[in-house]
Write a protein that holds these residues in place. Structure first.
Motif, PDB file in Angstrom:
ATOM      1  N   ILE A  77       8.466  44.777  24.026  1.00 18.74           N
ATOM      2  CA  ILE A  77       9.043  44.658  22.619  1.00 18.74           C
ATOM      3  C   ILE A  77       8.154  45.555  21.537  1.00 18.74           C
ATOM      4  O   ILE A  77       8.561  45.978  20.627  1.00 18.74           O
ATOM      5  CB  ILE A  77       9.074  43.196  22.408  1.00 18.74           C
ATOM      6  N   ARG A  78       6.809  45.432  21.643  1.00 17.80           N
ATOM      7  CA  ARG A  78       6.035  45.885  20.756  1.00 17.80           C
ATOM      8  C   ARG A  78       5.945  47.498  20.836  1.00 17.80           C
ATOM      9  O   ARG A  78       5.937  48.120  19.879  1.00 17.80           O
ATOM     10  CB  ARG A  78       4.398  45.502  21.183  1.00 17.80           C
ATOM     11  N   SER A  79       6.426  48.076  22.006  1.00 14.03           N
ATOM     12  CA  SER A  79       6.530  49.317  22.199  1.00 14.03           C
ATOM     13  C   SER A  79       7.586  49.957  20.931  1.00 14.03           C
ATOM     14  O   SER A  79       7.524  51.089  20.672  1.00 14.03           O
ATOM     15  CB  SER A  79       6.942  49.812  23.455  1.00 14.03           C
ATOM     16  N   GLU A  80       8.632  48.986  20.897  1.00 12.11           N
ATOM     17  CA  GLU A  80       9.718  49.365  20.043  1.00 12.11           C
ATOM     18  C   GLU A  80       9.320  48.856  18.564  1.00 12.11           C
ATOM     19  O   GLU A  80      10.194  49.424  17.431  1.00 12.11           O
ATOM     20  CB  GLU A  80      11.088  48.834  20.541  1.00 12.11           C
ATOM     21  N   GLN A  81       8.866  47.575  18.499  1.00 12.23           N
ATOM     22  CA  GLN A  81       8.268  46.945  17.230  1.00 12.23           C
ATOM     23  C   GLN A  81       6.972  46.727  17.099  1.00 12.23           C
ATOM     24  O   GLN A  81       6.593  45.900  17.458  1.00 12.23           O
ATOM     25  CB  GLN A  81       9.053  45.757  17.297  1.00 12.23           C
ATOM     26  N   PRO A  82       6.171  47.748  16.768  1.00 17.53           N
ATOM     27  CA  PRO A  82       4.854  47.774  16.697  1.00 17.53           C
ATOM     28  C   PRO A  82       4.273  46.479  15.816  1.00 17.53           C
ATOM     29  O   PRO A  82       3.103  45.747  16.145  1.00 17.53           O
ATOM     30  CB  PRO A  82       4.314  48.971  16.116  1.00 17.53           C
ATOM     31  N   ALA A  83       4.890  45.963  14.774  1.00 15.29           N
ATOM     32  CA  ALA A  83       4.573  44.929  14.023  1.00 15.29           C
ATOM     33  C   ALA A  83       5.001  43.406  14.474  1.00 15.29           C
ATOM     34  O   ALA A  83       4.736  42.421  13.820  1.00 15.29           O
ATOM     35  CB  ALA A  83       5.104  45.072  12.425  1.00 15.29           C
ATOM     36  N   ALA A  84       5.655  43.561  15.704  1.00 12.24           N
ATOM     37  CA  ALA A  84       6.044  42.369  16.200  1.00 12.24           C
ATOM     38  C   ALA A  84       5.224  41.255  16.357  1.00 12.24           C
ATOM     39  O   ALA A  84       3.973  41.653  16.893  1.00 12.24           O
ATOM     40  CB  ALA A  84       6.790  42.366  17.512  1.00 12.24           C
ATOM     41  N   ASP A  85       5.122  40.051  15.846  1.00 12.95           N
ATOM     42  CA  ASP A  85       4.282  39.072  15.811  1.00 12.95           C
ATOM     43  C   ASP A  85       4.559  37.942  17.278  1.00 12.95           C
ATOM     44  O   ASP A  85       5.592  37.178  17.036  1.00 12.95           O
ATOM     45  CB  ASP A  85       4.423  38.046  14.672  1.00 12.95           C
ATOM     46  N   LEU A  86       4.079  38.283  18.225  1.00 11.52           N
ATOM     47  CA  LEU A  86       4.545  37.782  19.573  1.00 11.52           C
ATOM     48  C   LEU A  86       3.093  37.055  20.143  1.00 11.52           C
ATOM     49  O   LEU A  86       2.125  37.616  20.011  1.00 11.52           O
ATOM     50  CB  LEU A  86       4.929  38.670  20.344  1.00 11.52           C
ATOM     51  N   SER A  87       3.307  35.958  20.659  1.00  9.79           N
ATOM     52  CA  SER A  87       2.445  35.421  21.607  1.00  9.79           C
ATOM     53  C   SER A  87       2.960  34.839  22.931  1.00  9.79           C
ATOM     54  O   SER A  87       4.120  34.401  22.783  1.00  9.79           O
ATOM     55  CB  SER A  87       1.671  34.367  20.739  1.00  9.79           C
ATOM     56  N   VAL A  88       2.327  34.935  23.987  1.00 10.72           N
ATOM     57  CA  VAL A  88       2.811  34.664  25.115  1.00 10.72           C
ATOM     58  C   VAL A  88       1.970  33.133  25.716  1.00 10.72           C
ATOM     59  O   VAL A  88       0.795  33.060  25.387  1.00 10.72           O
ATOM     60  CB  VAL A  88       2.695  35.547  26.325  1.00 10.72           C
ATOM     61  N   SER A  89       2.699  32.149  26.079  1.00 16.26           N
ATOM     62  CA  SER A  89       2.061  30.939  26.411  1.00 16.26           C
ATOM     63  C   SER A  89       2.984  30.398  27.642  1.00 16.26           C
ATOM     64  O   SER A  89       4.031  30.331  27.904  1.00 16.26           O
ATOM     65  CB  SER A  89       2.264  29.852  25.172  1.00 16.26           C
ATOM     66  N   LYS A  90       2.059  30.057  28.451  1.00 12.94           N
ATOM     67  CA  LYS A  90       2.687  29.612  29.872  1.00 12.94           C
ATOM     68  C   LYS A  90       3.382  28.250  29.876  1.00 12.94           C
ATOM     69  O   LYS A  90       2.751  27.276  29.341  1.00 12.94           O
ATOM     70  CB  LYS A  90       1.568  29.569  31.148  1.00 12.94           C
ATOM     71  N   LEU A  91       4.762  28.288  30.296  1.00  6.78           N
ATOM     72  CA  LEU A  91       5.277  27.121  30.410  1.00  6.78           C
ATOM     73  C   LEU A  91       6.159  26.892  31.727  1.00  6.78           C
ATOM     74  O   LEU A  91       7.017  28.020  31.885  1.00  6.78           O
ATOM     75  CB  LEU A  91       6.313  27.029  29.084  1.00  6.78           C
ATOM     76  N   ASP A  92       6.010  26.082  32.655  1.00  7.42           N
ATOM     77  CA  ASP A  92       6.708  26.030  33.640  1.00  7.42           C
ATOM     78  C   ASP A  92       7.377  24.598  33.604  1.00  7.42           C
ATOM     79  O   ASP A  92       6.990  23.470  33.759  1.00  7.42           O
ATOM     80  CB  ASP A  92       5.775  25.714  34.953  1.00  7.42           C
TER      81      ASP A  92
END
Length: 319
Positions: free
Chosen positions: A58-73
């Motif tokens: 996603i960041r490759s298309e939207q460099p300003a994207a405000d994203l964080s990844v958090s584990k959720l099972d």
């Protein structure tokens, strides 16, 4: 009214969104659209590695994207509680919770807590997650929404309270339909209980993607080792399905459109509600039954150990 697309999404700068199952399919497309509109998106993923790969895409298309990844099972209630605790520690607001992740028509297996996997992941995991995050949703500055992804197949679902876990009689499609009915019973009951509590700032909405081509359809045939079923799914996806970006539109519309009200059910408005622009759809009478919903709520609290600080809604049965 013109057909709704992501162009009509409002500016979401300063808004925080959680999307479960954000690394692929509908969740990935929704995450990309939320980020493009300025939201901070927490990508709740079972695999952190796959989540980070999706975020980088996603960041490759939207460099300003405000994203964080958090584990959720969602198949592990301890992991659900840990995710929610991390979120509460790092965020004061939650404007949109998209209960999107799921499994479909897989051979019978069990979660870490001993639940049948489809019921455990699709319903109980999201029931627990929403309960853990309810205080943040309630305290959020402005409006917040809980969007629960169901399926048109909920219409075939029956809540078999005598055998919810499919221990006596398991059919993979029947179990899937039951879990998707449970999603809507939960979404509508949450809306009723929020109303009973006088909480106007939190809205609960159900949605479904119609027939959207994602990897979700392939997991069942792959796990059962059925090459014929896998081929049939691939052909059906190619011929009949809309793409995942269009399948994500009902969830995005439910999450952001100003005209949405609590208790609505949003899906595609085209052929047999399988494709087309999002609009309000008509769920099954069974999904609107408050007595069945109240029973499922009670069972879900018992199974998950998660209780909501909301009064029981008192309304007459619609069935």
């Amino acid at each position: 009214m013109s057909e709704w697309t992501t162009v009509q999404m409002p500016d979401l700068t300063g808004k925080t969104v959680i999307v479960t199952g954000a690394n692929s399919g509908l969740g990935f497309e929704a995450t990309e659209a939320f980020a493009a509109s300025g939201a901070e998106v927490v990508m709740a993923c079972r695999s952190r590695d796959r989540g980070e790969s999706a975020a980088e895409e996603i960041r490759s298309e939207q460099p300003a994207a405000d994203l964080s990844v958090s584990k959720l099972d969602l198949a592990d209630l301890e992991d659900v509680a840990a995710f929610a605790e991390r979120f509460r520690e790092s965020h004061d607001d939650l404007h949109v919770l998209c209960n999107n992740a799921g499994v479909m028509a897989i051979p019978r297996s069990e979660t870490a807590d001993g639940f049948e996997t489809q019921f455990g992941v699709n319903h109980l995991g999201h029931f627990a997650l929403t309960g853990h995050l309810l205080s943040v949703l309630r305290d959020t500055d402005g409006e917040s929404r809980v969007i629960t992804q169901s399926s048109g197949l909920h219409e075939r679902g029956e809540m078999d309270f005598s055998d919810l876990q499919g221990e006596d009689d398991y059919d993979e499609w029947g179990a899937y339909a039951q879990s998707k009915l449970a999603n809507l019973l939960f979404a509508f009951e949450l809306d009723r209980r929020l109303d009973a509590a006088g909480i106007d700032s939190v809205t609960s909405v159900g949605c479904h993607p119609g027939y959207a081509a994602t990897n979700l359809q392939y997991r069942g045939p792959e796990e059962s080792g059925s090459r014929l079923r896998l081929l049939a799914m691939k052909v059906a996806n190619a011929v009949f399905a809309q793409d995942a970006a269009d399948g994500a539109l009902p969830m995005l519309y439910a999450a952001t459109a100003p005209e949405i009200s609590g208790g609505e059910y949003i899906g595609p408005s085209g052929f047999m509600n399988m494709r087309g622009p999002p609009a309000e759809d008509t769920p099954s009478r069974r999904s609107r039954d408050p007595e069945r919903a109240a029973r499922l709520w009670e069972v879900s609290e018992e199974l998950t150990g998660v209780s909501y600080d909301l009064p029981e809604a008192t309304v007459a049965s619609e069935e």
